[in-house]
Design a protein around this motif. Structure first.
Motif, short mmCIF file in Angstrom:
data_model
loop_
_atom_site.label_atom_id
_atom_site.label_comp_id
_atom_site.label_asym_id
_atom_site.label_seq_id
_atom_site.Cartn_x
_atom_site.Cartn_y
_atom_site.Cartn_z
N THR A 159 11.83 0.44 -4.70
CA THR A 159 11.34 0.20 -3.34
C THR A 159 9.93 0.78 -3.25
N ALA A 160 9.08 0.10 -2.51
CA ALA A 160 7.68 0.51 -2.39
C ALA A 160 7.23 0.54 -0.94
N VAL A 161 6.14 1.23 -0.71
CA VAL A 161 5.48 1.22 0.59
C VAL A 161 4.05 0.73 0.42
N VAL A 162 3.56 0.05 1.44
CA VAL A 162 2.17 -0.40 1.51
C VAL A 162 1.65 0.13 2.84
N ILE A 163 0.50 0.82 2.80
CA ILE A 163 0.01 1.53 3.98
C ILE A 163 -1.27 0.91 4.52
N THR A 164 -1.23 0.50 5.79
CA THR A 164 -2.44 0.11 6.50
C THR A 164 -2.85 1.33 7.30
N ALA A 165 -3.90 2.00 6.86
CA ALA A 165 -4.36 3.25 7.48
C ALA A 165 -5.70 3.01 8.16
N VAL A 166 -5.77 3.38 9.44
CA VAL A 166 -6.97 3.14 10.22
C VAL A 166 -7.53 4.47 10.70
N ARG A 190 10.14 -3.80 0.08
CA ARG A 190 8.84 -3.21 0.40
C ARG A 190 8.80 -2.90 1.89
N ALA A 191 8.29 -1.72 2.23
CA ALA A 191 8.08 -1.34 3.62
C ALA A 191 6.59 -1.31 3.89
N LEU A 206 -4.60 -2.27 -0.24
CA LEU A 206 -4.15 -1.19 0.62
C LEU A 206 -3.47 -0.14 -0.26
N PRO A 207 -3.53 1.13 0.11
CA PRO A 207 -2.81 2.15 -0.65
C PRO A 207 -1.32 1.81 -0.67
N ALA A 208 -0.67 2.14 -1.78
CA ALA A 208 0.75 1.78 -1.93
C ALA A 208 1.38 2.67 -2.98
N GLY A 209 2.70 2.67 -3.01
CA GLY A 209 3.39 3.44 -4.02
C GLY A 209 4.90 3.34 -3.89
N ALA A 250 4.93 6.97 2.41
CA ALA A 250 3.61 6.50 2.83
C ALA A 250 2.66 7.67 3.06
N GLU A 251 3.16 8.71 3.68
CA GLU A 251 2.34 9.91 3.92
C GLU A 251 1.88 10.51 2.59
N ARG A 252 2.80 10.64 1.65
CA ARG A 252 2.49 11.21 0.33
C ARG A 252 1.50 10.33 -0.42
N GLU A 253 1.78 9.04 -0.48
CA GLU A 253 0.91 8.12 -1.24
C GLU A 253 -0.48 8.02 -0.62
N LEU A 254 -0.55 8.00 0.70
CA LEU A 254 -1.86 7.92 1.37
C LEU A 254 -2.72 9.12 1.00
N GLU A 255 -2.14 10.30 1.05
CA GLU A 255 -2.91 11.50 0.72
C GLU A 255 -3.29 11.51 -0.76
N GLU A 256 -2.35 11.17 -1.64
CA GLU A 256 -2.65 11.16 -3.07
C GLU A 256 -3.78 10.18 -3.41
N GLU A 257 -3.70 8.97 -2.85
CA GLU A 257 -4.63 7.91 -3.26
C GLU A 257 -5.97 7.94 -2.53
N THR A 258 -5.97 8.35 -1.25
CA THR A 258 -7.21 8.27 -0.47
C THR A 258 -7.78 9.62 -0.09
N GLY A 259 -6.96 10.69 -0.13
CA GLY A 259 -7.43 11.99 0.32
C GLY A 259 -7.41 12.12 1.83
#
Length: 193
Positions: A60-67, A136-137, A89-92, A104-113
């Motif tokens: 299972t994966a997440v895809v994050i639209t972060a604004v 996928r979420a 988009l960041p994902a994981g 999503a919180e973890r992947e967003l921070e890891e990939e984008t800072g």
């Protein structure tokens, strides 16, 4: 293969029971990599005939639209599978015991800072159901605060911020993957871009 289904957190939640008219005679994993499992189900169809339905199972994966500040955060990375650089988009992967928003919180921070104050699931979907067992979420993130990027050893990517009103046209002007298109479209339909 005696421990199928894998218990390492890489598999989506258990599959539901089959429809009574589609009896699964056996489920056979033929190939396991630690990243995905592939195999087949031998199924008795409603007319009484039998057929093998082949599948590949992905985590299972997440895809994050972060604004943030009217910009959407993307990551730019080379994808060896298609031999092309992508703006995505960041994902994981959702790890064992993790919710979609926690992943999503973890992947967003890891990939984008960036760390998000608010995360919400826009939609959960099954992907390419003719051959994949993959859920996928799509998660929307806002209230972003800069932290520090923490990439995995196999991640070589660069964060990019694109004005929100240009996010969809920018993504569509390059080789585009379906996860990025769906994430942006869902957020846009909700009036979040």
């Amino acid at each position: 293969m005696s421990d199928y289904p894998p218990q390492d957190g890489r598999r989506h939640e258990p599959l539901p029971e089959p429809h009574p008219d589609w009896h699964v005679i056996e489920s056979v994993p033929e190939y396991e990599t630690g990243w995905f499992v592939a195999g087949y189900d031998r199924v008795e169809q409603p007319d009484g005939t039998e057929k093998r339905y082949y599948w590949a199972e992905l985590p299972t994966a997440v895809v994050i639209t972060a604004v943030t500040d009217d910009h959407v955060l993307f990551v730019e990375q080379y994808r060896p599978t298609i031999r092309h650089e992508q703006l995505e988009l960041p994902a994981g992967v959702v790890e064992a015991g993790e919710s979609a928003t926690a992943a999503a919180e973890r992947e967003l921070e890891e990939e984008t800072g960036f760390c998000a104050d608010s995360l919400s699931v826009l939609e959960e979907v099954w992907v390419a159901t003719g051959v994949l067992r993959h859920k996928r979420a799509y998660v929307f993130a806002e209230g972003l605060t800069p932290t520090q990027q923490d990439l995995d050893d196999s991640e070589f990517l660069t964060p990019r911020a694109v004005p929100a009103d240009e996010a969809l046209p920018t993504a569509r002007s390059r080789p585009l993957n379906e996860a990025t298109l769906q994430g942006l479209t869902l957020a846009d339909e909700e009036g979040l871009l």
